[in-house]
Design an enzyme around this catalytic site. Structure first.
Site, PDB file in Angstrom:
ATOM      1  N   ASP A  13       3.138   1.045   1.888  1.00 34.60           N
ATOM      2  CA  ASP A  13       2.560  -0.021   2.722  1.00 34.60           C
ATOM      3  C   ASP A  13       2.040  -1.208   1.918  1.00 34.60           C
ATOM      4  OD1 ASP A  13       3.089   1.587   4.949  1.00 34.60           O
ATOM      5  OD2 ASP A  13       1.170   2.626   4.721  1.00 34.60           O
ATOM      6  N   LYS A  16       6.411  -4.122   1.209  1.00 33.28           N
ATOM      7  CA  LYS A  16       7.803  -4.130   0.722  1.00 33.28           C
ATOM      8  C   LYS A  16       8.726  -4.838   1.708  1.00 33.28           C
ATOM      9  CE  LYS A  16       7.611   0.351   0.601  1.00 33.28           C
ATOM     10  NZ  LYS A  16       6.183   0.580   0.816  1.00 33.28           N
ATOM     11  N   ALA A  39       9.198   5.663   6.793  1.00 34.49           N
ATOM     12  CA  ALA A  39       8.816   4.303   6.386  1.00 34.49           C
ATOM     13  C   ALA A  39       8.495   3.455   7.605  1.00 34.49           C
ATOM     14  CB  ALA A  39       9.963   3.661   5.609  1.00 34.49           C
ATOM     15  N   GLY A  40       7.591   2.510   7.409  1.00 28.27           N
ATOM     16  CA  GLY A  40       7.311   1.508   8.434  1.00 28.27           C
ATOM     17  C   GLY A  40       7.162   0.190   7.717  1.00 28.27           C
ATOM     18  N   HIS A  41       8.159  -0.675   7.860  1.00 29.40           N
ATOM     19  CA  HIS A  41       8.153  -1.951   7.140  1.00 29.40           C
ATOM     20  C   HIS A  41       8.025  -3.089   8.151  1.00 29.40           C
ATOM     21  CE1 HIS A  41      10.603   0.101   3.697  1.00 29.40           C
ATOM     22  NE2 HIS A  41       9.403   0.605   3.855  1.00 29.40           N
ATOM     23  N   GLN A 223       8.176   4.073   0.932  1.00 25.88           N
ATOM     24  CA  GLN A 223       6.990   4.721   0.361  1.00 25.88           C
ATOM     25  C   GLN A 223       6.547   4.028  -0.947  1.00 25.88           C
ATOM     26  OE1 GLN A 223       9.802   7.075   1.358  1.00 25.88           O
ATOM     27  NE2 GLN A 223       8.870   6.527   3.288  1.00 25.88           N
ATOM     28  N   ASP A 303      -5.037   5.140  11.087  1.00 26.71           N
ATOM     29  CA  ASP A 303      -5.795   4.230  10.241  1.00 26.71           C
ATOM     30  C   ASP A 303      -5.476   4.548   8.782  1.00 26.71           C
ATOM     31  OD1 ASP A 303      -7.051   2.792  12.149  1.00 26.71           O
ATOM     32  OD2 ASP A 303      -9.015   3.778  11.955  1.00 26.71           O
TER      33      ASP A 303
HETATM   34  P1  GDP Z   1       5.605  -1.780   3.692  1.00 21.87           P
HETATM   35  O1  GDP Z   1       5.665  -0.413   4.265  1.00 21.87           O
HETATM   36  O2  GDP Z   1       5.422  -1.780   2.211  1.00 21.87           O
HETATM   37  O3  GDP Z   1       6.754  -2.663   4.104  1.00 21.87           O
HETATM   38  O4  GDP Z   1       4.277  -2.452   4.284  1.00 21.87           O
HETATM   39  P2  GDP Z   1       3.783  -2.371   5.824  1.00 21.87           P
HETATM   40  O5  GDP Z   1       4.642  -3.287   6.628  1.00 21.87           O
HETATM   41  O6  GDP Z   1       3.631  -0.979   6.252  1.00 21.87           O
HETATM   42  O7  GDP Z   1       2.313  -2.951   5.664  1.00 21.87           O
HETATM   43  C1  GDP Z   1       2.077  -4.198   5.104  1.00 21.87           C
HETATM   44  C2  GDP Z   1       1.382  -5.083   6.171  1.00 21.87           C
HETATM   45  O8  GDP Z   1       0.852  -6.229   5.539  1.00 21.87           O
HETATM   46  C3  GDP Z   1       2.319  -5.630   7.228  1.00 21.87           C
HETATM   47  O9  GDP Z   1       1.608  -5.736   8.430  1.00 21.87           O
HETATM   48  C4  GDP Z   1       2.722  -7.005   6.712  1.00 21.87           C
HETATM   49  O10 GDP Z   1       3.057  -7.928   7.753  1.00 21.87           O
HETATM   50  C5  GDP Z   1       1.440  -7.417   6.054  1.00 21.87           C
HETATM   51  N1  GDP Z   1       1.573  -8.309   4.886  1.00 21.87           N
HETATM   52  C6  GDP Z   1       2.528  -8.299   3.912  1.00 21.87           C
HETATM   53  N2  GDP Z   1       2.217  -9.191   2.963  1.00 21.87           N
HETATM   54  C7  GDP Z   1       1.051  -9.773   3.333  1.00 21.87           C
HETATM   55  C8  GDP Z   1       0.194 -10.743   2.748  1.00 21.87           C
HETATM   56  O11 GDP Z   1       0.434 -11.265   1.655  1.00 21.87           O
HETATM   57  N3  GDP Z   1      -0.955 -11.054   3.431  1.00 21.87           N
HETATM   58  C9  GDP Z   1      -1.293 -10.482   4.629  1.00 21.87           C
HETATM   59  N4  GDP Z   1      -2.421 -10.831   5.216  1.00 21.87           N
HETATM   60  N5  GDP Z   1      -0.505  -9.556   5.202  1.00 21.87           N
HETATM   61  C10 GDP Z   1       0.635  -9.189   4.557  1.00 21.87           C
HETATM   62  P1  IMO Z   2       6.300   2.879   3.765  1.00 21.90           P
HETATM   63  O1  IMO Z   2       7.767   2.788   3.385  1.00 21.90           O
HETATM   64  C1  IMO Z   2       2.625   5.202   3.556  1.00 21.90           C
HETATM   65  C2  IMO Z   2       3.058   9.570   3.483  1.00 21.90           C
HETATM   66  C3  IMO Z   2       2.583  10.341   4.679  1.00 21.90           C
HETATM   67  C4  IMO Z   2       2.133  11.635   4.007  1.00 21.90           C
HETATM   68  C5  IMO Z   2       3.192  11.818   2.918  1.00 21.90           C
HETATM   69  C6  IMO Z   2       4.322  12.766   3.288  1.00 21.90           C
HETATM   70  O2  IMO Z   2       5.973   2.233   5.052  1.00 21.90           O
HETATM   71  O3  IMO Z   2       5.440   2.448   2.620  1.00 21.90           O
HETATM   72  P2  IMO Z   2       6.421  12.528   4.898  1.00 21.90           P
HETATM   73  O4  IMO Z   2       6.507  12.307   6.370  1.00 21.90           O
HETATM   74  O5  IMO Z   2       7.104  11.494   4.079  1.00 21.90           O
HETATM   75  O6  IMO Z   2       6.832  13.914   4.486  1.00 21.90           O
HETATM   76  O7  IMO Z   2       4.837  12.445   4.574  1.00 21.90           O
HETATM   77  O8  IMO Z   2       3.703  10.520   2.656  1.00 21.90           O
HETATM   78  N1  IMO Z   2       4.027   8.496   3.791  1.00 21.90           N
HETATM   79  C7  IMO Z   2       3.740   7.189   3.760  1.00 21.90           C
HETATM   80  N2  IMO Z   2       2.571   6.559   3.539  1.00 21.90           N
HETATM   81  N3  IMO Z   2       3.742   4.491   3.768  1.00 21.90           N
HETATM   82  C8  IMO Z   2       4.936   5.120   3.964  1.00 21.90           C
HETATM   83  O9  IMO Z   2       6.101   4.456   4.037  1.00 21.90           O
HETATM   84  C9  IMO Z   2       4.958   6.527   4.011  1.00 21.90           C
HETATM   85  N4  IMO Z   2       5.928   7.448   4.205  1.00 21.90           N
HETATM   86  C10 IMO Z   2       5.345   8.651   4.061  1.00 21.90           C
HETATM   87  O10 IMO Z   2       1.518   9.693   5.319  1.00 21.90           O
HETATM   88  O11 IMO Z   2       0.892  11.446   3.381  1.00 21.90           O
HETATM   89 MG    MG Z   3       4.744   0.769   5.703  1.00 23.71          MG
END
Ligand code: GDP
Ligand code: IMO
Ligand code: MG
Length: 427
Positions: A13, A16, A39-41, A223, A303
């Site tokens: 998170d 990426k 993953a959640g991007h 991840q 959270d």
């Molecule tokens: P990922 O899993 O690595 O792709 O990251 P996530 O999408 O799960 O979480 C990153 C969160 O931060 C998302 O809601 C993005 O829109 C947000 N984000 C990414 N870069 C920035 C930044 O530079 N500033 C702010 N405020 N938010 C960001």
């Molecule tokens: P992105 O790509 C944050 C964590 C889970 C758990 C552990 C194992 O959005 O960064 P799993 O379901 O993979 O066997 O769970 O890894 N986890 C992540 N935490 N961001 C992720 O992906 C994750 N994918 C898995 O919360 O602790």
């Molecule tokens: Mg994510």
């Protein structure tokens, strides 16, 4: 033209999705090489927000070919609904390529993930419950189902029956659940076969030919480094290799082709699920980081645990990935703090330790040693160059760079594509 890897330097998170999307318009292929819909991007384009789970974030750039590599685990129902969700919003997904060697997440993998977590009770990992661990376990155990198996009904049936013979014993006798019928699983999987067929390809050949033709290939990690099955905080990890080597095994592209490895690094730290986290905050600062940073899981809605920046982890990520650059994200979230603590080392059993301890029990009781840096209060979300940042924000970035062992080549100051300060070009 060479290949680049973009991966998470912390516990996931880090941003990426945004970073990949930003480069997507300038690269020819974006490849997911491990993980699955755990993953959640999040990608923000103008006033549109997209949450991607399985698809590479390059899918939003019309000139880019998105690829799901052999190292990914694919839940076909999730994939098809993600594709139709994007199509409904006018995104063309027809260029997608999926490796025939990628493993399939079946309904029994999802069940096994959920019951195994319940069985662990207090010792649970806090998985996303998407069947990731059991699918990779079957892959390593050589009883997995691959995408290509969907096109041979007899082989598919044999494989599903063999896998369920063991799993049904576990489900009924150990976990006290109902058995899963093999013919129903086969029927469901066959139902996806024709819908997926146009995308299935020999992705190893495609990617290597593209590189020979001077195309640019970007590998997008899921991840993060500390969730890596080999290099992370085992057993509180995911079941694949998000670290740089995973890009090679998960795609069939050799390491000599990779010229740049970019670590995405949040300006503070977050983690979802269980496991050690030395700089975790349980006070109002942690609450404020969560609120201002919007730190809630994209996949599970949980959270995120929040804490200050940890330079020991960043140095470790530089080392195990051979990072050439960092992309520092979410600097804007830190605006408003008078002082910002940064963890520079740990105290373990009364001793100062500069590097990540290799012993799990040492890491579990590592206490952060903080240095405090002066904060800033000016809005930085409109900053376009490094010199636009207030002096204290510049100094914070420089301090992190020095502690982390690789140059910070870009800085995120907001979620949008254009809310980025580019310092050194990635391409
Ligand atoms: P990922 O899993 O690595 O792709 O990251 P996530 O999408 O799960 O979480 C990153 C969160 O931060 C998302 O809601 C993005 O829109 C947000 N984000 C990414 N870069 C920035 C930044 O530079 N500033 C702010 N405020 N938010 C960001
Ligand atoms: P992105 O790509 C944050 C964590 C889970 C758990 C552990 C194992 O959005 O960064 P799993 O379901 O993979 O066997 O769970 O890894 N986890 C992540 N935490 N961001 C992720 O992906 C994750 N994918 C898995 O919360 O602790
Ligand atoms: Mg994510």
């Amino acid at each position: 033209m060479p290949a680049l890897v973009l991966l998470g330097a912390q516990w996931g998170d880090e941003g990426k999705g945004k970073a990949t999307d930003l480069l997507g318009g300038s690269v020819d292929y974006v490849v997911r090489y491990q993980g699955g819909n755990n993953a959640g991007h999040t990608v923000v384009v103008g006033d549109q927000k997209y949450a991607l789970h399985l698809l590479p974030s390059g899918i939003l750039s019309p000139t880019c070919t998105p690829v799901i590599g052999n190292g990914v685990v694919v839940d076909p129902s999730v994939l098809l609904s993600e594709l139709s969700g994007l199509n409904e919003r006018g995104v063309d997904t027809s260029k997608l390529l999926i490796s025939g060697n990628a493993h399939i997440i079946t309904p029994y993998h999802v069940s096994m993930d959920k019951v195994a977590e319940r069985f662990l009770g207090k010792r649970k990992i806090g998985t996303t419950g998407r069947g990731i661990g059991p699918t990779y376990a079957d892959k390593i155990n050589r009883v997995g189902i691959r995408v290509q198996d969907l096109y041979d009904e007899s082989i598919l049936t044999q494989k599903v029956e063999a896998a369920l013979e063991v799993k049904n014993q576990m489900l009924t006798k150990l976990y006290n659940r109902r058995a899963i019928a093999a013919d129903q699983v086969v029927e469901e999987l066959l139902g996806y076969a024709e819908q997926l067929r146009p995308y299935v390809a020999d992705t190893v050949l495609v990617l290597n030919q593209a590189l020979e033709d001077d195309k640019v290939v970007l590998f997008e990690g899921g991840q993060g480094t500390l969730l890596d099955i080999d290099h992370g905080t085992y057993p509180f990890v995911t079941s694949s290799n998000p670290t740089a080597g995973g890009a090679c095994t998960g795609s069939g592209v050799g390491p000599t082709k990779i010229s740049r490895v970019i670590g995405i690094l949040k300006a503070y730290t977050t983690r979802v699920g269980a496991g050690p986290f030395p700089t975790e905050l349980f006070d109002e600062d942690g609450e404020a980081l969560r609120r201002i940073g919007g730190e809630r899981g994209v996949t599970t809605g949980r959270d995120r645990r929040c804490g200050w920046f940890d330079a020991v982890i960043a140095r470790y990520a530089t080392r195990v990935n051979g990072l050439t650059d960092f992309f520092l994200t979410k600097l804007d979230v830190l605006t408003g703090w008078e002082q910002i603590p940064v963890c520079v080392a740990y105290e373990i059993d009364g001793k100062r330790v500069e590097e990540l301890p290799y012993s799990q029990s040492d890491f579990h009781h590592a206490k952060p040693i903080y240095e405090t840096l002066p904060g800033w209060s000016e809005d930085i979300t409109k900053a376009k160059s490094f010199s636009d940042l207030p002096k204290n924000a510049q100094n914070y970035v420089k301090a992190l760079e020095e502690m982390s062992g690789a140059p910070i080549s870009a800085i995120g100051v907001g979620p949008g594509r254009d809310e980025t300060i580019e310092i050194n070009s990635f391409l």
